[in-house]
Write a protein that holds these residues in place. Structure first.
Motif, mmCIF file in Angstrom:
data_model
loop_
_atom_site.group_PDB
_atom_site.id
_atom_site.type_symbol
_atom_site.label_atom_id
_atom_site.label_comp_id
_atom_site.label_asym_id
_atom_site.label_seq_id
_atom_site.Cartn_x
_atom_site.Cartn_y
_atom_site.Cartn_z
ATOM 1 N N GLY A 482 -75.760 37.200 0.673
ATOM 2 C CA GLY A 482 -74.823 36.746 1.693
ATOM 3 C C GLY A 482 -73.536 37.539 1.740
ATOM 4 N N GLU A 483 -73.499 38.665 1.052
ATOM 5 C CA GLU A 483 -72.296 39.503 1.075
ATOM 6 C C GLU A 483 -72.267 40.370 2.338
ATOM 7 O OE1 GLU A 483 -72.118 40.529 -3.683
ATOM 8 O OE2 GLU A 483 -73.740 41.277 -2.395
ATOM 9 N N LEU A 484 -71.058 40.774 2.718
ATOM 10 C CA LEU A 484 -70.844 41.784 3.755
ATOM 11 C C LEU A 484 -70.170 42.960 3.065
ATOM 12 C CD1 LEU A 484 -69.602 39.508 6.701
ATOM 13 C CD2 LEU A 484 -71.897 40.415 6.330
ATOM 14 N N ARG A 485 -70.961 43.976 2.742
ATOM 15 C CA ARG A 485 -70.473 45.103 1.944
ATOM 16 C C ARG A 485 -70.088 46.278 2.845
ATOM 17 N NH1 ARG A 485 -72.587 45.692 -3.928
ATOM 18 N NH2 ARG A 485 -72.974 43.526 -4.543
ATOM 19 N N LEU A 486 -69.043 46.978 2.464
ATOM 20 C CA LEU A 486 -68.591 48.188 3.152
ATOM 21 C C LEU A 486 -68.739 49.401 2.224
ATOM 22 C CD1 LEU A 486 -65.351 46.861 4.889
ATOM 23 C CD2 LEU A 486 -67.434 47.568 6.046
ATOM 24 N N TYR A 487 -68.578 50.593 2.813
ATOM 25 C CA TYR A 487 -68.595 51.854 2.062
ATOM 26 C C TYR A 487 -69.886 52.027 1.255
ATOM 27 C CZ TYR A 487 -63.622 52.024 3.228
ATOM 28 O OH TYR A 487 -62.427 52.055 3.899
ATOM 29 N N GLY A 488 -71.015 51.761 1.928
ATOM 30 C CA GLY A 488 -72.280 51.977 1.260
ATOM 31 C C GLY A 488 -72.609 50.947 0.208
ATOM 32 N N GLY A 489 -71.895 49.825 0.186
ATOM 33 C CA GLY A 489 -72.240 48.730 -0.712
ATOM 34 C C GLY A 489 -71.387 48.601 -1.942
ATOM 35 N N THR A 490 -70.268 49.322 -2.010
ATOM 36 C CA THR A 490 -69.449 49.264 -3.223
ATOM 37 C C THR A 490 -68.376 48.181 -3.162
ATOM 38 O OG1 THR A 490 -67.901 50.926 -2.378
ATOM 39 C CG2 THR A 490 -69.798 51.711 -3.645
ATOM 40 N N GLN A 491 -67.990 47.745 -1.955
ATOM 41 C CA GLN A 491 -66.907 46.779 -1.863
ATOM 42 C C GLN A 491 -67.244 45.712 -0.818
ATOM 43 O OE1 GLN A 491 -63.414 49.675 -1.840
ATOM 44 N NE2 GLN A 491 -63.116 48.299 -3.537
ATOM 45 N N CYS A 492 -66.680 44.533 -1.011
ATOM 46 C CA CYS A 492 -67.076 43.356 -0.238
ATOM 47 C C CYS A 492 -65.928 42.781 0.587
ATOM 48 C CB CYS A 492 -67.568 42.259 -1.185
ATOM 49 S SG CYS A 492 -69.256 42.473 -1.769
ATOM 50 N N LEU A 493 -66.325 42.089 1.667
ATOM 51 C CA LEU A 493 -65.392 41.256 2.418
ATOM 52 C C LEU A 493 -65.079 40.040 1.563
ATOM 53 C CD1 LEU A 493 -65.163 42.624 5.180
ATOM 54 C CD2 LEU A 493 -65.992 40.504 6.203
ATOM 55 N N ASP A 494 -63.800 39.694 1.462
ATOM 56 C CA ASP A 494 -63.343 38.713 0.476
ATOM 57 C C ASP A 494 -62.279 37.811 1.105
ATOM 58 O OD1 ASP A 494 -62.801 38.636 -2.904
ATOM 59 O OD2 ASP A 494 -61.127 38.041 -1.619
ATOM 60 N N ALA A 495 -62.407 36.489 0.911
ATOM 61 C CA ALA A 495 -61.347 35.559 1.304
ATOM 62 C C ALA A 495 -60.268 35.613 0.239
ATOM 63 C CB ALA A 495 -61.897 34.151 1.447
ATOM 64 N N THR A 496 -59.075 36.044 0.626
ATOM 65 C CA THR A 496 -58.004 36.335 -0.320
ATOM 66 C C THR A 496 -57.728 35.152 -1.252
ATOM 67 O OG1 THR A 496 -56.972 37.824 1.260
ATOM 68 C CG2 THR A 496 -55.581 37.014 -0.530
ATOM 69 N N GLY A 497 -57.761 35.442 -2.545
ATOM 70 C CA GLY A 497 -57.417 34.436 -3.539
ATOM 71 C C GLY A 497 -58.388 33.279 -3.617
ATOM 72 N N ALA A 498 -59.576 33.463 -3.059
ATOM 73 C CA ALA A 498 -60.579 32.380 -3.028
ATOM 74 C C ALA A 498 -60.036 31.136 -2.337
ATOM 75 C CB ALA A 498 -61.086 32.054 -4.430
ATOM 76 N N ALA A 499 -59.066 31.330 -1.444
ATOM 77 C CA ALA A 499 -58.482 30.193 -0.727
ATOM 78 C C ALA A 499 -59.461 29.676 0.323
ATOM 79 C CB ALA A 499 -57.172 30.612 -0.076
ATOM 80 N N THR A 500 -59.318 28.407 0.665
ATOM 81 C CA THR A 500 -60.238 27.765 1.611
ATOM 82 C C THR A 500 -59.511 27.117 2.778
ATOM 83 O OG1 THR A 500 -60.210 25.717 0.303
ATOM 84 C CG2 THR A 500 -61.944 27.324 -0.203
ATOM 85 N N THR A 501 -58.268 27.492 2.997
ATOM 86 C CA THR A 501 -57.497 26.893 4.085
ATOM 87 C C THR A 501 -57.473 27.803 5.313
ATOM 88 O OG1 THR A 501 -55.481 27.870 3.170
ATOM 89 C CG2 THR A 501 -56.008 25.612 2.514
#
Length: 569
Positions: A482-501
């Protein structure tokens, strides 16, 4: 000019129009130029990407009872002036639409007709009994306007009525059919929309047949597509195929969900009467006129395509937003409408306002529309066998024609569909999936791509929208986790600080398996964060000024807006 539908012949003279009232939408937005990357307008970007999609199959043979003029082998596509401009139509507006159809790529997608509706003519005929174009509105005449449109590779349509006057009170064609047919042909007209106002009490079929014969016998021999506008009276669908190339099956549309729903219910029952050369016409599209939500606009386009209806848009095309362009320019949906088999989709089920439509396509695929008439989200389900597909040991591929996400099923066809929404699948035998594949992720409200700021790879890099350019910072790989990876799979889309608001910024971060890096592409085109349940959102993209290059992505409460809709490119 919205008419009141009546049933008696005597009352038909009182109807005011076969067209809908004009509505208005906002001007488009575009991004600023920047030295760091190539730029382009939002609308230009989305249509250029759409143009790269698969084309449709053409070349259908007309049905045995179709009008023998060789036209409308697939449902006609184009633009009509009435819904947006009413009587306020001019040569300049017509020519600007022709320009836009070509520059935007819509002409290449099949939008060929530029149709002038009522109010184009002078208030009386000339001494020889011929119609006269209004010299102020059309200083170059209809022939000059037609020449301009033809030079763009497009076709010109004109309007008249089978009565003594048009719905707006201009000279009608009753008793002048051959004279008018000769004029239309000599001017270079390619389509005649023939209304039903101010008649003499004779049947619409009789009056339309008279004009059909006049068009066939026009002095230049020009083939003219004949569009009957009888408002769905006199069971026009039972005789329309021998008289015209398309026929209105309902009263006038207006820019509301209630109108869409009513017209859908009337037209969907008439599938047996449509086919190459002659089509049921549930009236012009209101997409982009502002009276419906993005979800409702997309439903209208989906359902019209599934019902093999003419796709005649009625908005202010040159000022279309990127969201509107993403609908009108979706070639995969257009391909359903324009399929060479020429079948109108049939209603498989409709319990509780949860509709399933199936449209067989050339080559064996089936287009399946799941339409939720209700206001709340609902799961709509059917099966491959119910929609007419053969048994398949390798399963079935579901290609979502709005999100372009592909999944495989053993036979169940199901989706959670938002209220008033439609999920449209192209279903084929065999397996296919988008998991593990790499694409650009394009926002519907902007026509721009999800982008890691300035090609940077540092954790914490801003995720934004930017003109699509094929860079590695715009290439997203969907993983089984379920990841959305960029740059050929080395880095991921991330919700900053694992926040949920709501309002949490989305950034680039080293892939670590956290639930704040897991995303769920949904059938309605939204992408939700697994941890938060919130939608991937273009910040402020629900406003015209909110879709410029560099706009940050964030998490926000899911609301169905175009700024929360995404597609793989």
């Amino acid at each position: 000019m919205v008419r009141t539908l009546r049933t008696s012949r005597a009352s038909r003279a009182l109807r005011t129009s076969c067209a809908a009232r004009p509505e208005y939408d906002s001007a488009p937005t575009g991004g600023r130029k920047s030295a760091r990357r190539r730029t382009g307008t939002a609308v230009g970007t989305v249509l250029a990407l759409i143009a790269a999609s698969a084309a449709w199959v053409v070349g259908a043979a007309p049905s045995a009872d179709a009008l023998p003029n060789g036209l409308a082998l697939t449902p006609p596509m184009g633009w009509n002036s009435w819904n947006k401009f009413g009587c306020n139509i001019t040569e300049q507006k017509v020519e600007s639409v022709a320009d836009y159809l070509v520059s935007s790529g819509l002409a290449a997608s099949g939008y060929a007709y530029v149709d002038i509706d009522d109010c184009w003519m002078a208030g009386s005929r000339d001494a020889a009994g011929r119609l006269v174009p209004d010299p102020v509105k059309f200083p170059d005449g209809i022939s000059g306007t037609a020449a301009y449109v033809h030079a763009k590779g497009l076709k010109l349509g004109i309007y008249e009525s089978a009565g003594t006057k048009t719905c707006a009170g201009y000279p009608g064609s009753l008793g002048h059919e051959q004279t008018d047919a000769n004029s239309f042909a000599s001017w270079g007209v390619d389509l005649l929309k023939y209304d039903n106002c101010n008649d003499d009490g004779t049947s619409a079929q009789r009056r339309d047949t008279t004009m059909r014969d006049a068009l066939a016998n026009n002095s230049s021999g020009r083939a003219i597509l004949f569009s009957l506008c009888e408002w769905g009276v006199d069971n026009v669908w039972t005789w329309g195929a021998g008289v015209g190339n398309m026929w209105r099956t309902t009263g006038d549309i207006n820019d509301s969900y209630g109108s869409l729903l009513s017209i859908f219910h009337a037209n969907v029952k008439l599938a047996q009467y449509a086919g190459p050369g002659g089509w049921n016409d549930p009236d012009m599209l209101e997409v982009g006129n502002g009276g419906m939500s993005f979800t409702e606009d997309r439903s209208e386009f989906s359902l019209w395509a599934e019902m093999a209806a003419p796709l005649i848009t009625g908005n202010d095309l040159p000022n279309s937003s990127a969201a509107t362009a993403s609908i009108l320019g979706n070639r995969d949906v257009v391909a359903v409408d324009q399929d060479a088999l020429g079948k109108q989709g049939v209603q498989v089920s409709a319990a509780g306002g949860l509709d399933v439509l199936a449209k067989p396509l050339a080559g064996g695929d089936v287009s399946v529309a799941l339409f939720n008439e209700n206001s709340g989200a609902a799961t709509i389900s059917t099966t491959a066998s119910a929609v007419g597909l053969p048994a398949s040991s390798s399963g079935y591929s579901l290609d979502n024609l709005w999100s372009h996400v592909k999944t495989t099923t053993s036979g169940a066809i199901s989706a959670t569909v938002p209220g008033h929404g439609t999920v449209l699948f192209r279903v084929s035998t065999g397996s296919a999936t988008s998991t593990g594949t790499t694409h650009a992720l394009v926002g519907a409200s902007s026509g721009r791509c999800l982008d890691a700021y300035d090609n940077e790879t540092t954790p914490g890099t801003k995720i934004e929208i930017w003109d699509c350019n094929g860079g590695a910072n715009q290439k997203v790989t969907l993983t089984a986790a379920g990841e959305l990876r960029l740059y050929g799979g080395t880095q991921c889309l991330d919700a900053t600080g694992a926040a949920t608001t709501a309002g949490t910024k989305v950034e680039l971060w080293n892939c670590n398996g956290g639930t704040n890096q897991q995303w769920r592409p949904n059938a309605d085109g939204t992408v939700t964060g697994v941890q938060s349940g919130l939608c991937l959102d273009v910040t402020g993209g629900d406003q015209p000024a909110g879709n410029v290059n560099g706009t940050q992505l964030e998490l926000w409460n899911c609301n169905g807006g175009a700024n929360q809709q995404w597609r793989l490119s």
